[in-house]
Design an enzyme around this catalytic site. Structure first.
Site, PDB file in Angstrom:
ATOM      1  N   HIS A 110       0.727  -1.302  -0.119  1.00  0.00           N
ATOM      2  CA  HIS A 110       0.479  -0.222   0.147  1.00  0.00           C
ATOM      3  C   HIS A 110       0.823   1.152  -0.685  1.00  0.00           C
ATOM      4  O   HIS A 110       0.145   2.135   0.650  1.00  0.00           O
ATOM      5  CB  HIS A 110      -0.994  -0.112   1.530  1.00  0.00           C
ATOM      6  CG  HIS A 110      -0.198   0.522   2.773  1.00  0.00           C
ATOM      7  ND1 HIS A 110       0.552  -0.381   3.275  1.00  0.00           N
ATOM      8  CD2 HIS A 110       0.244   1.000   2.853  1.00  0.00           C
ATOM      9  CE1 HIS A 110       1.153   0.240   4.168  1.00  0.00           C
ATOM     10  NE2 HIS A 110       0.277   1.549   4.552  1.00  0.00           N
TER      11      HIS A 110
HETATM   12  C1  UD1 Z   1      -2.314   6.442   5.076  1.00  0.00           C
HETATM   13  C2  UD1 Z   1      -0.787   7.011   5.963  1.00  0.00           C
HETATM   14  C3  UD1 Z   1       0.577   5.513   5.461  1.00  0.00           C
HETATM   15  C4  UD1 Z   1      -0.475   4.038   6.598  1.00  0.00           C
HETATM   16  C5  UD1 Z   1      -2.021   3.810   5.378  1.00  0.00           C
HETATM   17  C6  UD1 Z   1      -2.128   2.503   5.873  1.00  0.00           C
HETATM   18  C7  UD1 Z   1      -0.691   8.898   5.309  1.00  0.00           C
HETATM   19  C8  UD1 Z   1       0.622  10.286   4.851  1.00  0.00           C
HETATM   20  N1  UD1 Z   1       0.435   8.014   5.300  1.00  0.00           N
HETATM   21  O1  UD1 Z   1      -1.644   6.108   3.863  1.00  0.00           O
HETATM   22  O2  UD1 Z   1       1.060   5.824   6.850  1.00  0.00           O
HETATM   23  O3  UD1 Z   1       0.935   3.479   6.560  1.00  0.00           O
HETATM   24  O4  UD1 Z   1      -2.359   5.000   5.610  1.00  0.00           O
HETATM   25  O5  UD1 Z   1      -3.093   2.358   5.475  1.00  0.00           O
HETATM   26  O6  UD1 Z   1      -0.838   9.136   6.428  1.00  0.00           O
HETATM   27  N2  UD1 Z   1      -8.705   4.690   0.798  1.00  0.00           N
HETATM   28  C9  UD1 Z   1     -10.252   4.607   0.397  1.00  0.00           C
HETATM   29  N3  UD1 Z   1     -10.686   4.285   1.113  1.00  0.00           N
HETATM   30  C10 UD1 Z   1     -10.377   4.842   2.292  1.00  0.00           C
HETATM   31  C11 UD1 Z   1      -9.279   5.315   2.546  1.00  0.00           C
HETATM   32  C12 UD1 Z   1      -8.330   5.106   1.136  1.00  0.00           C
HETATM   33  O7  UD1 Z   1     -10.393   4.486  -1.369  1.00  0.00           O
HETATM   34  O8  UD1 Z   1     -11.333   4.444   3.716  1.00  0.00           O
HETATM   35  C13 UD1 Z   1      -8.168   5.365  -0.844  1.00  0.00           C
HETATM   36  C14 UD1 Z   1      -8.513   6.406  -1.414  1.00  0.00           C
HETATM   37  O9  UD1 Z   1      -8.731   6.714  -2.936  1.00  0.00           O
HETATM   38  C15 UD1 Z   1      -7.600   7.386  -0.701  1.00  0.00           C
HETATM   39  C16 UD1 Z   1      -6.256   6.983  -0.774  1.00  0.00           C
HETATM   40  O10 UD1 Z   1      -6.804   5.356  -0.830  1.00  0.00           O
HETATM   41  O11 UD1 Z   1      -6.520   8.689  -1.939  1.00  0.00           O
HETATM   42  C17 UD1 Z   1      -4.902   7.028  -0.637  1.00  0.00           C
HETATM   43  O12 UD1 Z   1      -5.641   7.494   1.321  1.00  0.00           O
HETATM   44  P1  UD1 Z   1      -4.530   8.254   2.212  1.00  0.00           P
HETATM   45  O13 UD1 Z   1      -5.204   8.930   2.872  1.00  0.00           O
HETATM   46  O14 UD1 Z   1      -3.433   8.981   1.870  1.00  0.00           O
HETATM   47  O15 UD1 Z   1      -4.037   6.963   3.436  1.00  0.00           O
HETATM   48  P2  UD1 Z   1      -2.483   6.327   2.769  1.00  0.00           P
HETATM   49  O16 UD1 Z   1      -2.569   5.550   1.239  1.00  0.00           O
HETATM   50  O17 UD1 Z   1      -3.727   4.584   3.291  1.00  0.00           O
END
Ligand code: UD1
Length: 364
Positions: free
Chosen positions: A202
């Site tokens: 991820h």
């Molecule tokens: C975040 C943390 C990371 C952690 C991870 C665990 C930061 C900078 N990163 O990254 O350190 O290891 O969480 O998962 O805070 N999305 C969904 N549904 C959700 C959540 C996310 O669809 O419930 C998708 C969206 O497209 C979003 C992408 O995932 O744009 C990334 O979400 P983001 O908030 O950046 O979190 P993580 O990549 O999960």
């Protein structure tokens, strides 16, 4: 209101599990504030249910976005919550944008900050989580270091040892808390124990880089072909989106011996770790969980914050190089590392207890 725990992502909810149980026992007055950084049922509410966490006092519903936007929105909203609830201490676990926003908004209002999982360093100055960690550690009044290495990192950065407490790791506590439930977990695939590799992926630096993601997909497809192992891969929403954008999701899904799943629950994940032949991951938490549950782990990164997993021979760092990945799989099939009392390196399951005791004294 004494203490507010600010969280927003799946790994942070996991970090709360043992902590809130000990807080309850020690009569610490606290509430949970959820930023809403994660919001899918499988990434969020499912964990409240399974880990038996109290309902948040507020959910800021920030959701996904660019880092500046996401962190800025959280800062504004969490400040309003602090104004209303007037906590004397804000506690943030981990290194996500939610943790940074929770800590930064607090210190700007003169509210003291406690950082759980302080002192971890990758040495990569442009990594989002590293930026968050360094900032949080340098603004917090209470720093709870999970390992010796983390503790030493903080002292080397000149943070006074008055503020730094070597507590052990709250995620290791969880393994004791949930130990009895682990053998009863129903696994999402019907595969023999030790016949599969448990895969998770991820990290932004891996999945947002199309070349790296392509290389990783190629490497994964090769594993069942070259070794007598299946792959079980619950796909994080971020990763799924990127795979779909590049038409790689169907390619992986159709490949021989590969099982793609929706994100799984915490206990299911631990069950998958325990029963797998090896773990292939870019997650921090899974490196430790594998090590403690005595499953070897191959890490899809060049560095790790959990250096003891590598020093003890249970973790091999391979980056995204398909050749190195394949070689590491071969090595772990043939050579098993020496058993280690891994739990001891993470505080023997008593991290939450130490954190709670320090907080009780601090609040008094
Ligand atoms: C975040 C943390 C990371 C952690 C991870 C665990 C930061 C900078 N990163 O990254 O350190 O290891 O969480 O998962 O805070 N999305 C969904 N549904 C959700 C959540 C996310 O669809 O419930 C998708 C969206 O497209 C979003 C992408 O995932 O744009 C990334 O979400 P983001 O908030 O950046 O979190 P993580 O990549 O999960």
């Amino acid at each position: 209101m004494k203490a507010l725990l600010v969280v927003g992502t799946r790994p942070q909810l996991i970090k709360l599990a043992s902590l809130v149980k000990v807080f309850d026992r020690d009569n610490i007055e606290y509430e949970i504030v959820h930023t809403g950084q994660h919001y899918d049922y499988e990434m969020d509410y499912a964990f409240f249910e399974e880990l038996d966490l109290p309902e948040p006092v507020a959910n800021l519903k920030i959701g996904s976005g660019l880092h500046g936007w996401q962190t800025g929105m959280m800062l504004m909203k969490v400040e309003e919550v602090y104004q209303q609830l007037k906590p004397v201490l804000v506690i943030v676990p981990g290194d996500t944008n939610s943790a940074l926003a929770g800590g930064l908004a607090a210190i700007k209002m003169g509210i003291h900050v406690a950082h759980v999982e302080a002192g971890l360093r990758s040495g990569l100055p442009f990594m989002a989580e590293e930026i968050n960690r360094v900032m949080l550690d340098h603004l917090s009044q209470l720093l709870f270091a999970p390992t010796d290495a983390a503790y030493n990192n903080l002292l080397h950065e000149g943070i006074g040892n008055q503020a730094v407490h070597l507590t052990g790791d709250v995620m290791a506590d969880n393994l004791i808390l949930f130990e009895s439930k682990l053998d009863r977990v129903t696994l999402p695939v019907d595969l023999d124990s030790k016949s599969y590799v448990y895969v998770t992926l991820h990290r932004s630096e891996n999945v947002d880089d199309s070349e790296k993601l392509k290389a990783l997909v190629e490497a994964l497809i090769e594993i069942p072909k070259q070794h007598n192992l299946k792959l079980v891969f619950p796909v994080h929403p971020r990763t799924r989106k990127r795979l779909e954008e590049q038409d790689l999701y169907n390619k992986l899904n159709g490949a021989e011996g590969i099982h793609l799943l929706k994100p799984v629950s915490y206990l299911t994940s631990l069950g998958l770790v325990k029963n797998s032949a090896m773990v292939l991951t870019d997650s921090g938490g899974l490196q430790k969980e594998s090590f403690i549950l005595r499953t070897v782990v191959i890490t899809l990164r060049e560095v790790t914050e959990w250096v003891e997993t590598v020093q003890c021979g249970w973790n091999i760092l391979v980056g995204v190089d398909p050749f190195k990945i394949n070689e590491a799989v071969r090595q772990f099939i043939n050579v098993k590392p020496r058993p280690v009392d891994a739990l001891k390196l993470y505080g023997n399951g008593r991290a939450s207890e130490r954190i709670s005791k320090t907080i009780v004294e601090y609040l008094e």
